[in-house]
Design a protein around this motif. Structure first.
Motif, PDB file in Angstrom:
ATOM      1  N   SER A 161      -0.447  -2.142   5.049  1.00 56.54           N
ATOM      2  CA  SER A 161      -0.262  -0.966   4.195  1.00 56.54           C
ATOM      3  C   SER A 161       1.056  -1.071   3.450  1.00 56.54           C
ATOM      4  O   SER A 161       1.998  -1.734   3.904  1.00 56.54           O
ATOM      5  N   GLN A 162       1.098  -0.414   2.299  1.00 52.82           N
ATOM      6  CA  GLN A 162       2.326  -0.326   1.510  1.00 52.82           C
ATOM      7  C   GLN A 162       2.331   1.003   0.780  1.00 52.82           C
ATOM      8  O   GLN A 162       1.321   1.405   0.187  1.00 52.82           O
ATOM      9  N   ALA A 163       3.461   1.708   0.827  1.00 49.81           N
ATOM     10  CA  ALA A 163       3.562   3.024   0.203  1.00 49.81           C
ATOM     11  C   ALA A 163       3.445   2.919  -1.311  1.00 49.81           C
ATOM     12  O   ALA A 163       4.013   2.010  -1.935  1.00 49.81           O
ATOM     13  N   LEU A 164       2.685   3.846  -1.910  1.00 49.95           N
ATOM     14  CA  LEU A 164       2.535   3.911  -3.364  1.00 49.95           C
ATOM     15  C   LEU A 164       3.447   4.973  -3.968  1.00 49.95           C
ATOM     16  O   LEU A 164       4.190   4.710  -4.896  1.00 49.95           O
ATOM     17  N   PHE A 165       3.370   6.191  -3.456  1.00 47.74           N
ATOM     18  CA  PHE A 165       4.245   7.252  -3.954  1.00 47.74           C
ATOM     19  C   PHE A 165       4.226   8.418  -2.976  1.00 47.74           C
ATOM     20  O   PHE A 165       3.324   8.549  -2.160  1.00 47.74           O
ATOM     21  N   ARG A 166       5.262   9.249  -3.101  1.00 49.27           N
ATOM     22  CA  ARG A 166       5.330  10.483  -2.321  1.00 49.27           C
ATOM     23  C   ARG A 166       4.809  11.612  -3.194  1.00 49.27           C
ATOM     24  O   ARG A 166       5.019  11.629  -4.399  1.00 49.27           O
ATOM     25  N   ASP A 167       4.108  12.557  -2.575  1.00 46.13           N
ATOM     26  CA  ASP A 167       3.471  13.629  -3.323  1.00 46.13           C
ATOM     27  C   ASP A 167       3.790  14.967  -2.668  1.00 46.13           C
ATOM     28  O   ASP A 167       4.054  15.042  -1.469  1.00 46.13           O
ATOM     29  N   GLN A 168       3.770  16.025  -3.470  1.00 52.00           N
ATOM     30  CA  GLN A 168       3.996  17.366  -2.964  1.00 52.00           C
ATOM     31  C   GLN A 168       2.823  18.253  -3.363  1.00 52.00           C
ATOM     32  O   GLN A 168       2.149  18.005  -4.360  1.00 52.00           O
ATOM     33  N   PHE A 169       2.597  19.291  -2.583  1.00 53.68           N
ATOM     34  CA  PHE A 169       1.496  20.202  -2.864  1.00 53.68           C
ATOM     35  C   PHE A 169       1.917  21.258  -3.879  1.00 53.68           C
ATOM     36  O   PHE A 169       3.061  21.724  -3.882  1.00 53.68           O
ATOM     37  N   VAL A 170       0.976  21.615  -4.739  1.00 54.90           N
ATOM     38  CA  VAL A 170       1.187  22.645  -5.749  1.00 54.90           C
ATOM     39  C   VAL A 170       0.000  23.592  -5.726  1.00 54.90           C
ATOM     40  O   VAL A 170      -1.086  23.265  -5.236  1.00 54.90           O
ATOM     41  N   GLY A 171       0.210  24.784  -6.269  1.00 47.66           N
ATOM     42  CA  GLY A 171      -0.877  25.728  -6.420  1.00 47.66           C
ATOM     43  C   GLY A 171      -1.490  25.589  -7.805  1.00 47.66           C
ATOM     44  O   GLY A 171      -0.786  25.295  -8.781  1.00 47.66           O
ATOM     45  N   GLU A 266       6.161  16.808   2.240  1.00 49.21           N
ATOM     46  CA  GLU A 266       5.568  15.850   1.309  1.00 49.21           C
ATOM     47  C   GLU A 266       4.633  14.908   2.068  1.00 49.21           C
ATOM     48  O   GLU A 266       4.741  14.756   3.284  1.00 49.21           O
ATOM     49  N   ILE A 267       3.732  14.293   1.348  1.00 46.02           N
ATOM     50  CA  ILE A 267       2.866  13.274   1.932  1.00 46.02           C
ATOM     51  C   ILE A 267       3.119  11.956   1.210  1.00 46.02           C
ATOM     52  O   ILE A 267       3.559  11.952   0.052  1.00 46.02           O
ATOM     53  N   THR A 268       2.884  10.859   1.876  1.00 45.59           N
ATOM     54  CA  THR A 268       3.042   9.536   1.280  1.00 45.59           C
ATOM     55  C   THR A 268       1.676   8.886   1.156  1.00 45.59           C
ATOM     56  O   THR A 268       0.991   8.684   2.165  1.00 45.59           O
ATOM     57  N   LEU A 269       1.277   8.597  -0.070  1.00 46.34           N
ATOM     58  CA  LEU A 269       0.015   7.902  -0.293  1.00 46.34           C
ATOM     59  C   LEU A 269       0.275   6.401  -0.257  1.00 46.34           C
ATOM     60  O   LEU A 269       1.205   5.911  -0.914  1.00 46.34           O
ATOM     61  N   SER A 270      -0.518   5.690   0.523  1.00 48.74           N
ATOM     62  CA  SER A 270      -0.321   4.253   0.711  1.00 48.74           C
ATOM     63  C   SER A 270      -1.543   3.458   0.291  1.00 48.74           C
ATOM     64  O   SER A 270      -2.648   3.991   0.193  1.00 48.74           O
ATOM     65  N   LEU A 271      -1.305   2.190   0.049  1.00 48.09           N
ATOM     66  CA  LEU A 271      -2.372   1.234  -0.242  1.00 48.09           C
ATOM     67  C   LEU A 271      -2.675   0.477   1.041  1.00 48.09           C
ATOM     68  O   LEU A 271      -1.759   0.020   1.727  1.00 48.09           O
ATOM     69  N   LEU A 272      -3.953   0.340   1.391  1.00 46.01           N
ATOM     70  CA  LEU A 272      -4.351  -0.320   2.638  1.00 46.01           C
ATOM     71  C   LEU A 272      -5.319  -1.458   2.349  1.00 46.01           C
ATOM     72  O   LEU A 272      -6.162  -1.352   1.450  1.00 46.01           O
ATOM     73  N   TRP A 273      -5.213  -2.535   3.131  1.00 50.06           N
ATOM     74  CA  TRP A 273      -6.128  -3.664   2.999  1.00 50.06           C
ATOM     75  C   TRP A 273      -6.210  -4.403   4.329  1.00 50.06           C
ATOM     76  O   TRP A 273      -5.360  -4.249   5.206  1.00 50.06           O
ATOM     77  N   HIS A 274      -7.240  -5.238   4.456  1.00 49.45           N
ATOM     78  CA  HIS A 274      -7.417  -6.010   5.687  1.00 49.45           C
ATOM     79  C   HIS A 274      -6.565  -7.277   5.629  1.00 49.45           C
ATOM     80  O   HIS A 274      -6.421  -7.874   4.552  1.00 49.45           O
ATOM     81  N   PRO A 275      -5.981  -7.708   6.745  1.00 47.09           N
ATOM     82  CA  PRO A 275      -5.079  -8.874   6.728  1.00 47.09           C
ATOM     83  C   PRO A 275      -5.728 -10.176   6.267  1.00 47.09           C
ATOM     84  O   PRO A 275      -5.019 -11.090   5.848  1.00 47.09           O
ATOM     85  N   ARG A 276      -7.064 -10.280   6.311  1.00 45.22           N
ATOM     86  CA  ARG A 276      -7.672 -11.542   5.861  1.00 45.22           C
ATOM     87  C   ARG A 276      -7.465 -11.757   4.365  1.00 45.22           C
ATOM     88  O   ARG A 276      -7.577 -12.894   3.875  1.00 45.22           O
ATOM     89  N   TRP A 285      -2.257 -10.037  -6.646  1.00 44.38           N
ATOM     90  CA  TRP A 285      -2.050  -9.589  -8.030  1.00 44.38           C
ATOM     91  C   TRP A 285      -2.575  -8.174  -8.225  1.00 44.38           C
ATOM     92  O   TRP A 285      -1.896  -7.326  -8.828  1.00 44.38           O
ATOM     93  N   LEU A 286      -3.775  -7.875  -7.706  1.00 47.38           N
ATOM     94  CA  LEU A 286      -4.343  -6.536  -7.858  1.00 47.38           C
ATOM     95  C   LEU A 286      -3.482  -5.503  -7.150  1.00 47.38           C
ATOM     96  O   LEU A 286      -3.233  -4.413  -7.683  1.00 47.38           O
ATOM     97  N   ARG A 287      -3.007  -5.826  -5.953  1.00 52.40           N
ATOM     98  CA  ARG A 287      -2.143  -4.889  -5.232  1.00 52.40           C
ATOM     99  C   ARG A 287      -0.891  -4.574  -6.041  1.00 52.40           C
ATOM    100  O   ARG A 287      -0.452  -3.421  -6.108  1.00 52.40           O
ATOM    101  N   ALA A 288      -0.312  -5.592  -6.660  1.00 42.25           N
ATOM    102  CA  ALA A 288       0.885  -5.378  -7.474  1.00 42.25           C
ATOM    103  C   ALA A 288       0.567  -4.488  -8.668  1.00 42.25           C
ATOM    104  O   ALA A 288       1.365  -3.619  -9.040  1.00 42.25           O
ATOM    105  N   CYS A 289      -0.615  -4.681  -9.271  1.00 40.68           N
ATOM    106  CA  CYS A 289      -1.016  -3.850 -10.411  1.00 40.68           C
ATOM    107  C   CYS A 289      -1.118  -2.385 -10.001  1.00 40.68           C
ATOM    108  O   CYS A 289      -0.632  -1.489 -10.703  1.00 40.68           O
TER     109      CYS A 289
END
Length: 309
Positions: A161-171, A266-276, A285-289
């Motif tokens: 996993s790698q963090a993408l961004f932190r987010d906050q809730f709004v109404g 706040e919540i942290t949205l992350s990118l997840l993938w399988h180690p293979r 490359w796609l993860r970096a994009c």
């Protein structure tokens, strides 16, 4: 029938290229006796002496001459397969990647991501998939290449996993809603008619915990399982939706968004993938994009601010 020992192919290539047991042994960093035993195994396996003595040296048999170039080519191909990839030709890359996300991600970040892919790798296709739950099985089975989500105790431990961004809730309310006028206090916010987003059908979340800390509670009249549904209902009624700000930016167009008059984590949205897929160059490359697109400011995005009283 036992499978052939492919190590013998490398030994055979060295013997046919060097034309001597001693030379092949030096090339493969083996002792001459070990190379002699390997030649004996090759002769037994192939039913041909391969190299025969002529004076002080060895000469190849007709069978050895026949297969010498083929053996050399096969060994080179094996070495190419086993060698770590060093470069990626994006213009020639033809591949379909599956990205599983919650509602709002594709609408908010998809356009910029697809534009990036069209520019760098026009042969790549991206398939967005809805994420109905946090089950890691699709990643484990290779049905999904990438996934976005909040990492917690339910996340499979082997996933990268790698963090993408932190987010906050709004109404969020419809244009013209009473909350779109005047100052929004915690009391005004709590007194409204609320939507609750829960994939498990729960009527309580971190907003209720934050309200309880200041002695307030809210009335949840509608429970939905996704942000898009919550915002669609809020757009057409007086219901109040509470959603992550950046994640739903592409869904809230034309609606009134306000900062919550209470402190929520706040919540942290992350990118997840399988180690293979960790070392796969195209996947890297796609993860970096995805990371870079998520780091860019969204068009028209402005962080909500408020004054607590």
């Amino acid at each position: 029938m036992n499978p052939p020992d492919l190590n013998l192919l490398i030994t055979l290539d060295a013997l046919l290229s060097e034309g001597s047991v001693a030379g092949a042994a030096r090339r493969l960093r083996l002792s001459p006796s070990a190379m002699s035993r390997a030649l004996a195994r090759l002769r037994d396996t192939m039913g041909d002496p391969l190299l025969v003595r002529a004076g002080r040296g060895l000469v190849p048999t007709p069978r050895a001459l026949e297969i010498r170039e083929q053996v050399s080519r096969l060994v080179q191909e094996i070495e190419t397969v086993l060698r770590p990839s060093e470069q990626l030709d994006l213009l020639q890359l033809a591949r379909t990647f599956s990205l599983r996300t919650s509602e709002g991600f594709a609408e908010s970040f998809g356009p910029a991501l697809m534009a990036r892919l069209r520019q760098e790798a026009p042969g790549v296709r991206l398939r967005f998939m809805q994420k109905p739950n946090k089950d890691s099985q699709p990643l484990r089975e290779g049905l999904v290449d990438l996934e976005t989500g909040v990492v917690d105790e339910s996340t499979a431990p082997e996933l990268r996993s790698q963090a993408l961004f932190r987010d906050q809730f709004v109404g969020v309310v419809r244009t013209g809603h009473p909350l779109s006028q005047g100052e929004i206090s915690a009391e005004r916010y709590a007194a409204g008619d609320h939507l609750c987003v829960s994939r498990r059908g729960l009527d309580r979340n971190l907003v209720d915990d934050a309200l309880a800390q200041i002695g307030l509670s809210r009335q949840v009249s509608t429970i939905v399982d996704g942000f898009a549904t919550a915002l669609a209902l809020a757009r057409a009624s007086d219901l109040i939706a509470t959603v992550p700000q950046r994640h739903t930016a592409g869904l809230r167009s034309g609606m009134y968004t306000f900062a919550l008059p209470l402190a929520t984590p706040e919540i942290t949205l992350s990118l997840l993938w399988h180690p293979r897929l960790d070392a796969d160059l195209a996947h890297r490359w796609l993860r970096a994009c995805v990371r870079e697109v998520c780091a860019e400011p969204l068009p028209g995005h402005r962080a909500a601010t408020w004054t607590c009283r």
